[in-house]
Design a protein around this motif. Structure first.
Motif, mmCIF file in Angstrom:
data_model
loop_
_atom_site.group_PDB
_atom_site.id
_atom_site.type_symbol
_atom_site.label_atom_id
_atom_site.label_comp_id
_atom_site.label_asym_id
_atom_site.label_seq_id
_atom_site.Cartn_x
_atom_site.Cartn_y
_atom_site.Cartn_z
ATOM 1 N N GLU A 1 4.671 -11.982 -2.065
ATOM 2 C CA GLU A 1 3.296 -12.330 -2.346
ATOM 3 C C GLU A 1 2.338 -11.599 -1.420
ATOM 4 N N GLU A 2 2.717 -11.499 -0.146
ATOM 5 C CA GLU A 2 1.846 -10.810 0.787
ATOM 6 C C GLU A 2 1.756 -9.327 0.478
ATOM 7 N N SER A 3 2.857 -8.733 -0.029
ATOM 8 C CA SER A 3 2.830 -7.313 -0.321
ATOM 9 C C SER A 3 1.962 -6.992 -1.514
ATOM 10 N N GLU A 4 1.794 -7.967 -2.399
ATOM 11 C CA GLU A 4 0.987 -7.708 -3.578
ATOM 12 C C GLU A 4 -0.499 -7.847 -3.279
ATOM 13 N N VAL A 5 -0.851 -8.524 -2.224
ATOM 14 C CA VAL A 5 -2.253 -8.726 -1.892
ATOM 15 C C VAL A 5 -2.728 -7.567 -1.038
ATOM 16 N N ASP A 6 -3.744 -6.891 -1.516
ATOM 17 C CA ASP A 6 -4.299 -5.758 -0.779
ATOM 18 C C ASP A 6 -5.528 -6.226 -0.023
ATOM 19 N N ASP A 7 -5.305 -6.707 1.213
ATOM 20 C CA ASP A 7 -6.407 -7.254 2.001
ATOM 21 C C ASP A 7 -6.897 -6.295 3.064
ATOM 22 N N GLY A 8 -6.604 -5.038 2.888
ATOM 23 C CA GLY A 8 -7.058 -4.056 3.866
ATOM 24 C C GLY A 8 -6.047 -3.758 4.933
ATOM 25 N N THR A 9 -4.930 -4.478 4.964
ATOM 26 C CA THR A 9 -3.910 -4.212 5.965
ATOM 27 C C THR A 9 -2.879 -3.211 5.475
ATOM 28 N N PHE A 10 -2.992 -2.731 4.249
ATOM 29 C CA PHE A 10 -2.084 -1.730 3.704
ATOM 30 C C PHE A 10 -2.892 -0.514 3.283
ATOM 31 N N ALA A 11 -2.253 0.632 3.378
ATOM 32 C CA ALA A 11 -2.908 1.878 2.985
ATOM 33 C C ALA A 11 -1.859 2.817 2.426
ATOM 34 N N THR A 12 -2.332 3.818 1.731
ATOM 35 C CA THR A 12 -1.439 4.842 1.186
ATOM 36 C C THR A 12 -1.514 6.082 2.054
ATOM 37 N N GLU A 13 -0.408 6.817 2.096
ATOM 38 C CA GLU A 13 -0.317 8.005 2.936
ATOM 39 C C GLU A 13 0.434 9.094 2.193
ATOM 40 N N LEU A 14 -0.007 10.317 2.359
ATOM 41 C CA LEU A 14 0.673 11.475 1.818
ATOM 42 C C LEU A 14 1.498 12.119 2.926
ATOM 43 N N TYR A 15 2.721 12.492 2.616
ATOM 44 C CA TYR A 15 3.571 13.165 3.582
ATOM 45 C C TYR A 15 4.312 14.291 2.880
ATOM 46 N N ASP A 16 4.685 15.309 3.653
ATOM 47 C CA ASP A 16 5.333 16.517 3.134
ATOM 48 C C ASP A 16 6.837 16.363 3.190
ATOM 49 N N VAL A 17 7.499 16.752 2.101
ATOM 50 C CA VAL A 17 8.957 16.765 2.027
ATOM 51 C C VAL A 17 9.398 18.116 1.503
ATOM 52 N N VAL A 18 10.616 18.487 1.857
ATOM 53 C CA VAL A 18 11.173 19.758 1.395
ATOM 54 C C VAL A 18 11.407 19.678 -0.109
ATOM 55 N N ALA A 19 11.021 20.727 -0.818
ATOM 56 C CA ALA A 19 11.191 20.792 -2.275
ATOM 57 C C ALA A 19 11.744 22.151 -2.653
ATOM 58 N N LEU A 20 12.390 22.241 -3.783
ATOM 59 C CA LEU A 20 12.963 23.497 -4.267
ATOM 60 C C LEU A 20 11.850 24.370 -4.851
ATOM 61 N N PRO A 21 11.822 25.662 -4.522
ATOM 62 C CA PRO A 21 10.794 26.533 -5.117
ATOM 63 C C PRO A 21 10.983 26.757 -6.612
ATOM 64 N N SER A 22 12.215 26.607 -7.090
ATOM 65 C CA SER A 22 12.501 26.766 -8.520
ATOM 66 C C SER A 22 13.646 25.831 -8.881
#
Length: 875
Positions: free
Chosen positions: A494-515
């Motif tokens: 229940e707490e994870s579903e409530v967005d009260d400002g204590t959660f945020a999204t983040e972008l991070y880099d991971v290794v990926a195949l060029p082809s």
């Protein structure tokens, strides 16, 4: 004046002893026995006479010390200064009763040879002559200083000629024990009020009375031979009036504990651990503790101590023989040797057999006594006690399966175990381990319940927390077996579903195949892929003839199920050997085998020896294999066996290689392939190939030119290394010569994270002209700002950086999004700075600055810097 004993025991009471034979465990010649028996009888007759010379001298000396009249002979004694004297016999009886009360410990009953006791008395007389006790009450103090040769550990046997100058040396001078004079009241008078030590029972010096020297020094075990502990003896007048035991010595444990901290530390460094069984030098116990930490047994330490003692005596024996041999040559030129006859010298030579090392019987402490004392010493330290308690149970446990050790266990040509489950506490100490037949936890249920019982027996409820990489699968099991507090999943969801400002999204880099990778399930498709690989090297003759290699196989079975190859341009090929062999005649394609066995084409991989071994099951003998960890180690970047995800983070800070934390199909069924398995397998080969290309652009330390004094100029790029060339720290530029000789001042750009190889290195940063140096890890400064720092570095561990390559190798990455928990209201004191809640999703991956002035780094890079801030490398 301190109250001294008015009688002295017969000076030659110990003449009936064995003399020198007490040190060597042998009997002296019959002539020497007859002569010594005659001397002993004469001394006994003289001491039996109450009007003898010894009694008269003793009474006179004691009367002089007390300031009163001295009584002569065995008759009445003079007054003590305040009171009239009674009969001499009454004083003797009273004082001997007092001596028995003071000296009822075992120290005064210890045996020393007569020659050694005479030498002890000589030390006492010289010290008393140099240090005089003056004054009364609060004005009492010692005048003079203890002779310098008695201030430290007295070692007359090391160099007897220097210690006993201008006299003919005898065997006894080479036999005297090392002696410690514990007289801190005279050596360090500033720490003692009224020139007296604190009372053993009351902790104050007001009730302390000086009773003179101990009757017989204490035997102590040292590193080379037996030591003698010589000290004063005291009494407490309050306990004497109460009829209790009132005598003590200056080295008693309670006396030391009541002394100043400086005296306690001094005793801990130079004193002895005294018990009712004996006494051991603290330095000897510390040496035993150090050897035990290096896996040397106590019996082994005792044998080494015995050998050192015998070797020390052997050197003394050789020294004594060399001295006697030199008497004939130098007796005419040495004044104090002019009256030495040849017969005396020959007699000394005839006694050489008494100095044989085979007959030498210097005692050493027993193994049981060593164990009892070293354990008490180690457990008396709070840090050791805490670590020992944590080793028994552990407040925070972590568990995981390991598959390496079980590969070496074979029974009846089969492998009964597939993994080993290990439990470790927060100090990294192993609490328990078991061999398992799989990765399931049910077979460990009984064992973990017994571990819980061990906690209960020790009075602990159990571990506070448990860390595992399979929390979702093992959470219920651990709650049941170890009694951990359950997590309320309903409230959590229940707490994870409530967005009260204590959660945020983040972008991070991971290794990926060029082809997308090319997959081969049949022998025909595999031959086409091998042809494409051969054509690539024919068309690109100038490129490196190297491919990235990796295999996948079942744990415990070194037989490759899947083979991955990556070209320098990033193209990856996946050969599913399980399907290819099943659909063909039972062996891989010959063209693939020729490619792998061609030594001209090098195959690079992380821990490639496992891949080579897995391909050997298909009769493929890989040639030209290169271990990626060895390449990184030769460039002082890491150890010889780093993980692939560690190398990726090192070469490209902030980039992650997913699937290595247990979330990917690392341990699974490779008989069939899925899109996730294909991507995971191809990424390993691509990451190994890209890492190798990046490492080849980094020069080895021995390939870089040395930094000479003439080359030091502002703006010169250099590479700095840790001591021993084991770690490449960073790429920096020179600012100027350092005021410290042998150092240069360098400037490091914190924004270029890819040029900082070891962020955990401690440096002393120059922040201003009049400000003190700030010593912290480089990672700490990276977390605070993106500017530059200046610090001094040894010139010897600097190498000139070559010209940067025009086309640096970059790994192909992609961005992923994840949900993270941050502080609801970030403040300027928030040191973690894990909050991107005030930024947009698109800005979270960029290097910005928060309200506290600290740069907002990507979460993956920030976690790496925080980790290396703890695991630092000091220069």
């Amino acid at each position: 004046m301190p109250r001294q004993s008015k009688t002295t025991r017969a000076r030659r009471l110990m003449q009936n002893s064995r003399g020198i034979s007490g040190y060597f465990g042998v009997q002296i010649s019959s002539a020497d026995n007859n002569e010594q028996q005659a001397n002993n009888q004469a001394d006994t007759d003289a001491d039996a006479n109450g009007e003898g010379i010894v009694a008269a001298e003793a009474a006179a000396e004691d009367a002089d010390r007390d300031g009163g009249g001295g009584g002569g002979g065995g008759g009445g004694g003079g007054g003590s200064g305040d009171e009239g004297g009674d009969g001499g016999s009454q004083d003797v009886a009273a004082e001997e009763g007092r001596d028995n009360n003071i000296n009822n410990d075992d120290e005064d009953k210890e045996y020393w040879p007569a020659e050694t006791m005479d030498w002890f008395k000589t030390i006492m007389k010289e010290v008393d002559a140099s240090v005089r006790f003056e004054g009364r009450g609060h004005t009492a103090k010692f005048q003079g200083k203890v002779p310098a040769k008695y201030a430290q550990l007295i070692k007359p046997s090391d160099d007897p000629q220097a210690f006993f100058p201008n006299q003919l040396l005898e065997m006894k001078h080479f036999c005297y024990p090392h002696t410690r004079l514990w007289f801190p009241e005279a050596l360090h008078p500033r720490y003692y009020k009224n020139a007296r030590p604190p009372c053993k029972w009351h902790g104050d010096c007001e009730c302390v009375i000086i009773e003179g020297w101990v009757k017989s020094p204490r035997h102590c075990y040292g590193e080379d031979r037996i030591h003698a502990l010589l000290s004063k003896r005291y009494s407490c007048k309050i306990r004497e009036e109460q009829g209790l035991k009132y005598g003590f010595r200056g080295y008693d444990k309670d006396v030391i504990a009541n002394s100043d901290d400086y005296i306690q530390i001094l005793w801990r460094k130079t004193g002895y651990d005294i018990s009712h069984r004996g006494a051991l030098a603290w330095s000897l116990l510390e040496r035993l503790q150090s050897d035990m930490l290096q896996s040397l047994s106590v019996n082994g330490f005792r044998e080494a101590l015995l050998e050192c003692t015998k070797n020390y005596h052997l050197r003394l024996s050789s020294q004594y023989r060399a001295y006697v041999d030199s008497l004939t040559t130098f007796k005419r030129s040495t004044p104090y040797l002019l009256f030495t006859t040849d017969e005396q010298i020959n007699g000394m030579k005839r006694c050489f057999h008494l100095y044989s090392s085979k007959l030498y019987d210097q005692p050493v402490p027993s193994a049981s006594y060593l164990i009892s004392r070293v354990i008490l010493m180690m457990e008396s330290e709070a840090n050791y006690w805490n670590k020992k308690m944590q080793l028994i149970d552990g407040k925070h446990l972590s568990g995981d399966h390991s598959f390496k050790l079980t590969k070496c266990i074979i029974s009846d040509k089969s492998k009964p175990f597939t993994a080993m489950y290990t439990l470790m506490n927060e100090y990294g100490q192993v609490a328990a381990w078991w061999f398992t037949t799989g990765t399931g936890m049910n077979e460990l249920e009984d064992s973990l319940k017994r571990l819980k019982q061990r906690y209960v027996l020790l009075g602990h409820p159990g571990p506070d927390s448990f860390t595992t990489d399979r929390c979702c699968h093992e959470k219920k099991f651990l709650e049941k077996t170890l009694g951990l507090d359950p997590i309320d999943e309903d409230n959590e969801s229940e707490e994870s579903e409530v967005d009260d400002g204590t959660f945020a999204t983040e972008l991070y880099d991971v290794v990926a195949l060029p082809s997308p990778p090319k997959v081969a399930y049949t022998s025909e498709i595999a031959q086409l892929h091998v042809g494409e690989i051969s054509n690539y090297f024919l068309q690109n003759r100038d490129s490196m003839k190297v491919v990235g290699l990796d295999t996948e196989y079942h744990r415990g079975q070194f037989k490759a199920k899947c083979l991955q190859i990556c070209l320098p341009n990033g193209s990856t090929y996946v050969f599913h050997l399980a399907s290819i062999v099943r659909r063909s005649n039972g062996s891989p394609p010959p063209s693939l085998k020729m490619l792998l066995e061609n030594p001209e084409i090098r195959k690079v991989g992380n821990r490639v020896h496992n891949d080579v071994k897995s391909l050997l099951a298909w009769d493929i003998r890989v040639k030209g294999a290169i271990e990626l960890g060895h390449v990184a180690h030769s460039r002082a970047l890491c150890s010889k066996a780093p993980s692939l995800d560690f190398l990726i983070e090192l070469l490209w800070p902030g980039v992650l290689l997913e699937g290595k934390d247990g979330s990917g199909p690392r341990v699974g069924d490779w008989d069939t392939l899925s899109p996730e398995k294909i991507t995971y397998a191809a990424l390993d080969a691509y990451a190994a190939m890209a890492s190798y290309q990046k490492l080849m652009q980094i020069m080895q330390p021995r390939e870089q030119p040395r930094l000479l004094i003439a080359d030091i100029e502002e703006g010169l790029p250099v590479t700095i290394y840790a001591r021993g060339w084991k770690n490449r720290v960073a790429d920096a530029v020179i600012v100027q010569r350092s005021p410290v000789v042998g150092f240069v001042r360098v400037k490091l750009d914190l924004a270029c994270k890819e040029k900082i190889y070891t962020p955990g290195t401690f440096v002393s940063v120059v922040e201003g002209e009049n400000q003190p140096l700030r010593r912290e890890a480089i990672s700490s400064f990276c977390l605070e700002s993106d500017g530059t720092i200046e610090f001094d570095w040894p010139q010897h561990f600097c190498r000139r950086t070559s010209v940067e390559v025009s086309h640096p190798i970059n790994i192909h990455t992609t961005q992923k999004q994840r949900r993270i928990e941050v502080e609801a209201q970030p403040t300027s004191q928030n040191t973690d700075a894990d909050d991107e809640s005030n930024h947009n999703v698109g800005d979270s991956s960029e290097s910005s600055v928060d309200v506290s002035g600290r740069p907002t780094l990507p979460r993956s890079l920030r976690r790496r810097l925080l980790k290396l801030k703890v695991r630092h490398i000091d220069i």
